[in-house]
Scaffold this motif. Structure first.
Motif, PDB file in Angstrom:
ATOM      1  N   VAL A 108       0.838  -1.205   0.000  1.00 52.58           N
ATOM      2  CA  VAL A 108       0.000   0.000   0.000  1.00 52.58           C
ATOM      3  C   VAL A 108       0.873   1.254   0.000  1.00 52.58           C
ATOM      4  O   VAL A 108       0.549   2.257  -0.657  1.00 52.58           O
ATOM      5  N   GLY A 109       2.008   1.192   0.708  1.00 49.04           N
ATOM      6  CA  GLY A 109       2.918   2.331   0.716  1.00 49.04           C
ATOM      7  C   GLY A 109       3.416   2.681  -0.672  1.00 49.04           C
ATOM      8  O   GLY A 109       3.462   3.861  -1.055  1.00 49.04           O
ATOM      9  N   ARG A 110       3.789   1.656  -1.448  1.00 43.01           N
ATOM     10  CA  ARG A 110       4.252   1.893  -2.820  1.00 43.01           C
ATOM     11  C   ARG A 110       3.136   2.497  -3.672  1.00 43.01           C
ATOM     12  O   ARG A 110       3.377   3.413  -4.479  1.00 43.01           O
ATOM     13  N   LEU A 111       1.935   1.998  -3.515  1.00 43.10           N
ATOM     14  CA  LEU A 111       0.811   2.500  -4.302  1.00 43.10           C
ATOM     15  C   LEU A 111       0.473   3.936  -3.926  1.00 43.10           C
ATOM     16  O   LEU A 111       0.205   4.778  -4.786  1.00 43.10           O
ATOM     17  N   ALA A 112       0.504   4.224  -2.628  1.00 40.92           N
ATOM     18  CA  ALA A 112       0.142   5.557  -2.158  1.00 40.92           C
ATOM     19  C   ALA A 112       1.143   6.606  -2.628  1.00 40.92           C
ATOM     20  O   ALA A 112       0.785   7.775  -2.822  1.00 40.92           O
ATOM     21  N   GLU A 113       2.391   6.202  -2.809  1.00 44.11           N
ATOM     22  CA  GLU A 113       3.422   7.149  -3.264  1.00 44.11           C
ATOM     23  C   GLU A 113       3.109   7.738  -4.630  1.00 44.11           C
ATOM     24  O   GLU A 113       3.624   8.802  -4.980  1.00 44.11           O
ATOM     25  N   THR A 114       2.266   7.067  -5.406  1.00 44.52           N
ATOM     26  CA  THR A 114       1.930   7.563  -6.737  1.00 44.52           C
ATOM     27  C   THR A 114       0.982   8.750  -6.693  1.00 44.52           C
ATOM     28  O   THR A 114       0.799   9.441  -7.704  1.00 44.52           O
ATOM     29  N   GLY A 115       0.342   8.966  -5.542  1.00 44.04           N
ATOM     30  CA  GLY A 115      -0.650  10.026  -5.444  1.00 44.04           C
ATOM     31  C   GLY A 115      -2.049   9.573  -5.826  1.00 44.04           C
ATOM     32  O   GLY A 115      -3.005  10.364  -5.752  1.00 44.04           O
ATOM     33  N   ALA A 116      -2.190   8.315  -6.243  1.00 45.40           N
ATOM     34  CA  ALA A 116      -3.502   7.784  -6.601  1.00 45.40           C
ATOM     35  C   ALA A 116      -4.360   7.580  -5.360  1.00 45.40           C
ATOM     36  O   ALA A 116      -3.837   7.394  -4.249  1.00 45.40           O
ATOM     37  N   THR A 117      -5.657   7.602  -5.532  1.00 44.14           N
ATOM     38  CA  THR A 117      -6.570   7.194  -4.471  1.00 44.14           C
ATOM     39  C   THR A 117      -6.486   5.679  -4.337  1.00 44.14           C
ATOM     40  O   THR A 117      -6.663   4.959  -5.324  1.00 44.14           O
ATOM     41  N   VAL A 118      -6.199   5.202  -3.137  1.00 48.69           N
ATOM     42  CA  VAL A 118      -6.050   3.767  -2.893  1.00 48.69           C
ATOM     43  C   VAL A 118      -7.176   3.301  -1.975  1.00 48.69           C
ATOM     44  O   VAL A 118      -7.434   3.917  -0.936  1.00 48.69           O
ATOM     45  N   VAL A 119      -7.826   2.230  -2.363  1.00 48.42           N
ATOM     46  CA  VAL A 119      -8.901   1.633  -1.559  1.00 48.42           C
ATOM     47  C   VAL A 119      -8.488   0.228  -1.158  1.00 48.42           C
ATOM     48  O   VAL A 119      -8.107  -0.578  -2.016  1.00 48.42           O
ATOM     49  N   VAL A 120      -8.540  -0.072   0.137  1.00 47.09           N
ATOM     50  CA  VAL A 120      -8.259  -1.415   0.632  1.00 47.09           C
ATOM     51  C   VAL A 120      -9.519  -1.974   1.281  1.00 47.09           C
ATOM     52  O   VAL A 120     -10.448  -1.229   1.605  1.00 47.09           O
ATOM     53  N   PHE A 121      -9.552  -3.292   1.474  1.00 49.30           N
ATOM     54  CA  PHE A 121     -10.761  -3.977   1.934  1.00 49.30           C
ATOM     55  C   PHE A 121     -10.514  -4.745   3.220  1.00 49.30           C
ATOM     56  O   PHE A 121      -9.532  -5.486   3.338  1.00 49.30           O
ATOM     57  N   ARG A 152      -2.190   4.971   7.975  1.00 54.38           N
ATOM     58  CA  ARG A 152      -0.792   5.373   7.802  1.00 54.38           C
ATOM     59  C   ARG A 152      -0.544   5.959   6.413  1.00 54.38           C
ATOM     60  O   ARG A 152       0.245   6.896   6.250  1.00 54.38           O
ATOM     61  N   HIS A 153      -1.211   5.424   5.408  1.00 52.81           N
ATOM     62  CA  HIS A 153      -0.921   5.816   4.029  1.00 52.81           C
ATOM     63  C   HIS A 153      -2.040   6.641   3.380  1.00 52.81           C
ATOM     64  O   HIS A 153      -1.974   6.926   2.185  1.00 52.81           O
ATOM     65  N   GLY A 154      -3.040   7.007   4.151  1.00 55.03           N
ATOM     66  CA  GLY A 154      -4.107   7.828   3.597  1.00 55.03           C
ATOM     67  C   GLY A 154      -5.013   7.088   2.632  1.00 55.03           C
ATOM     68  O   GLY A 154      -5.586   7.710   1.721  1.00 55.03           O
ATOM     69  N   ALA A 155      -5.160   5.779   2.809  1.00 49.12           N
ATOM     70  CA  ALA A 155      -6.024   4.983   1.933  1.00 49.12           C
ATOM     71  C   ALA A 155      -7.447   4.953   2.473  1.00 49.12           C
ATOM     72  O   ALA A 155      -7.689   5.160   3.675  1.00 49.12           O
ATOM     73  N   LEU A 156      -8.386   4.690   1.592  1.00 53.04           N
ATOM     74  CA  LEU A 156      -9.773   4.503   1.989  1.00 53.04           C
ATOM     75  C   LEU A 156      -9.996   3.039   2.357  1.00 53.04           C
ATOM     76  O   LEU A 156      -9.342   2.146   1.814  1.00 53.04           O
ATOM     77  N   VAL A 157     -10.943   2.796   3.250  1.00 55.37           N
ATOM     78  CA  VAL A 157     -11.261   1.427   3.673  1.00 55.37           C
ATOM     79  C   VAL A 157     -12.664   1.068   3.224  1.00 55.37           C
ATOM     80  O   VAL A 157     -13.650   1.702   3.633  1.00 55.37           O
ATOM     81  N   ALA A 158     -12.771   0.062   2.369  1.00 49.48           N
ATOM     82  CA  ALA A 158     -14.059  -0.524   1.992  1.00 49.48           C
ATOM     83  C   ALA A 158     -14.337  -1.629   3.003  1.00 49.48           C
ATOM     84  O   ALA A 158     -13.689  -2.673   2.987  1.00 49.48           O
ATOM     85  N   ASP A 159     -15.283  -1.401   3.882  1.00 48.98           N
ATOM     86  CA  ASP A 159     -15.450  -2.225   5.085  1.00 48.98           C
ATOM     87  C   ASP A 159     -16.457  -3.353   4.867  1.00 48.98           C
ATOM     88  O   ASP A 159     -17.651  -3.204   5.124  1.00 48.98           O
ATOM     89  N   GLN A 160     -15.947  -4.497   4.444  1.00 52.15           N
ATOM     90  CA  GLN A 160     -16.821  -5.653   4.274  1.00 52.15           C
ATOM     91  C   GLN A 160     -17.275  -6.237   5.611  1.00 52.15           C
ATOM     92  O   GLN A 160     -18.348  -6.825   5.699  1.00 52.15           O
ATOM     93  N   TRP A 161     -16.442  -6.107   6.643  1.00 48.97           N
ATOM     94  CA  TRP A 161     -16.819  -6.629   7.956  1.00 48.97           C
ATOM     95  C   TRP A 161     -18.131  -5.996   8.433  1.00 48.97           C
ATOM     96  O   TRP A 161     -18.973  -6.655   9.039  1.00 48.97           O
ATOM     97  N   ALA A 162     -18.299  -4.713   8.166  1.00 48.03           N
ATOM     98  CA  ALA A 162     -19.492  -3.989   8.590  1.00 48.03           C
ATOM     99  C   ALA A 162     -20.664  -4.151   7.626  1.00 48.03           C
ATOM    100  O   ALA A 162     -21.779  -3.708   7.925  1.00 48.03           O
ATOM    101  N   LEU A 163     -20.424  -4.783   6.486  1.00 47.77           N
ATOM    102  CA  LEU A 163     -21.476  -4.945   5.481  1.00 47.77           C
ATOM    103  C   LEU A 163     -22.326  -6.155   5.857  1.00 47.77           C
ATOM    104  O   LEU A 163     -22.136  -7.265   5.358  1.00 47.77           O
ATOM    105  N   THR A 164     -23.286  -5.936   6.730  1.00 50.63           N
ATOM    106  CA  THR A 164     -24.051  -7.045   7.309  1.00 50.63           C
ATOM    107  C   THR A 164     -24.872  -7.806   6.268  1.00 50.63           C
ATOM    108  O   THR A 164     -25.249  -8.959   6.504  1.00 50.63           O
ATOM    109  N   GLU A 165     -25.150  -7.168   5.141  1.00 46.14           N
ATOM    110  CA  GLU A 165     -25.893  -7.861   4.090  1.00 46.14           C
ATOM    111  C   GLU A 165     -25.179  -9.141   3.647  1.00 46.14           C
ATOM    112  O   GLU A 165     -25.811 -10.092   3.180  1.00 46.14           O
ATOM    113  N   LEU A 166     -23.860  -9.184   3.795  1.00 46.27           N
ATOM    114  CA  LEU A 166     -23.087 -10.341   3.345  1.00 46.27           C
ATOM    115  C   LEU A 166     -23.293 -11.562   4.231  1.00 46.27           C
ATOM    116  O   LEU A 166     -22.810 -12.650   3.909  1.00 46.27           O
ATOM    117  N   GLN A 167     -24.008 -11.394   5.342  1.00 44.92           N
ATOM    118  CA  GLN A 167     -24.323 -12.538   6.198  1.00 44.92           C
ATOM    119  C   GLN A 167     -25.423 -13.411   5.595  1.00 44.92           C
ATOM    120  O   GLN A 167     -25.663 -14.524   6.063  1.00 44.92           O
TER     121      GLN A 167
END
Length: 265
Positions: A108-121, A152-167
């Protein structure tokens, strides 16, 4: 439609989840659609000159994603990157979620260095599945590490843990390891919400599953174990990946309008 988001070049990285396994679509490259394609379809409708590449390959571990996808992603010069990785590492017996997170952090650090918006899950809360529920604590630890990496790297978090529909079992493919079309659609809506992108995707409200007798349910469990779970365990023991010799379905960032699809969202 008025332009509502800033991205023009989207690259998706990861494993089977991002490749779209469980969401078959003959008109899509590789024969699968998935949440990333669905997100790209929406983004492409709102801006001109939108390009999309999907480098994800089923079965990949986090180090393999770094080794095989990172340089290719950087070469495409994206301004939006989604990265879902580490799940295959976490569910392997004896692995350490802290060590896995160290590899994710470097990536993620390498990706964030590009200035792109980074989304992790984050990983899905597996409390609903008898087989994977025993890994719930380990997944929860990894999720907390993911949040720290994102902060740490300013990435966005796509939170599947909180996505209760997936239950809901209807979100999942027959193999119970990958999401089905409804699950991928639901994740796509969540990712777009994480990006703050308005869209017309609607929650799907399928009819309730018909009631099943105890005998039918047990029979389906036995079929699932024989056809899916046992082969999966054997691959883990042999250190063999389902993605060995599989190439990315969209290795180049090409102009994308989602026009190859003929199925409704």
């Amino acid at each position: 439609m008025a332009e509502t988001h800033p991205w023009r070049r989207y690259v998706a990285m990861g494993d089977s989840f991002t490749e779209g396994i469980g969401d078959p679509e003959p008109g899509s490259p590789g024969g699968n659609r998935g949440w990333a394609d669905r997100v790209a379809e929406v983004l492409s409708q709102q801006v001109e000159d939108f390009s999309y590449a999907n480098l994800a390959v089923r079965g990949k571990l986090i180090q393999q994603i770094a080794d095989e996808q990172l340089e290719a992603a950087l070469a495409l010069k994206p301004d939006l990157i989604t990265l879902s990785g580490g799940g295959n590492d976490v569910i392997r017996p004896g692995t350490d979620p802290d060590r896995i997170a160290e590899k994710l952090d470097a990536l993620v650090g390498r990706l964030a260095e590009t200035g792109a918006t980074v989304v992790v899950f984050t990983g899905v809360d597996t409390a609903f599945t008898p087989v994977l529920s025993r890994m719930r604590g380990k997944i929860a630890i990894y999720n907390e590490n993911i949040r720290k990496v994102a902060q740490r790297h300013g990435a966005l978090v796509a939170d599947q843990w909180a996505l209760t529909e997936l239950q809901d079992a209807r979100m999942w493919d027959r193999d119970r390891l990958h999401m089905g079309p409804l699950g991928h659609h639901t994740v796509a809506r969540m990712v777009l919400a994480t990006l703050g992108v308005e869209n017309s995707l609607q929650p799907m409200r399928p009819e309730p599953l018909p009631p099943r007798t105890w005998r039918k349910a047990r029979t389906e469990d036995l079929v699932w174990a024989r056809e899916y779970f046992v082969p999966w365990v054997i691959r883990r023991i042999r250190r063999v990946s389902s993605g060995d010799h599989v190439l990315p379905k969209r290795p180049e960032a090409v102009p994308y309008r989602g026009e190859e699809h003929h199925t409704a969202l």
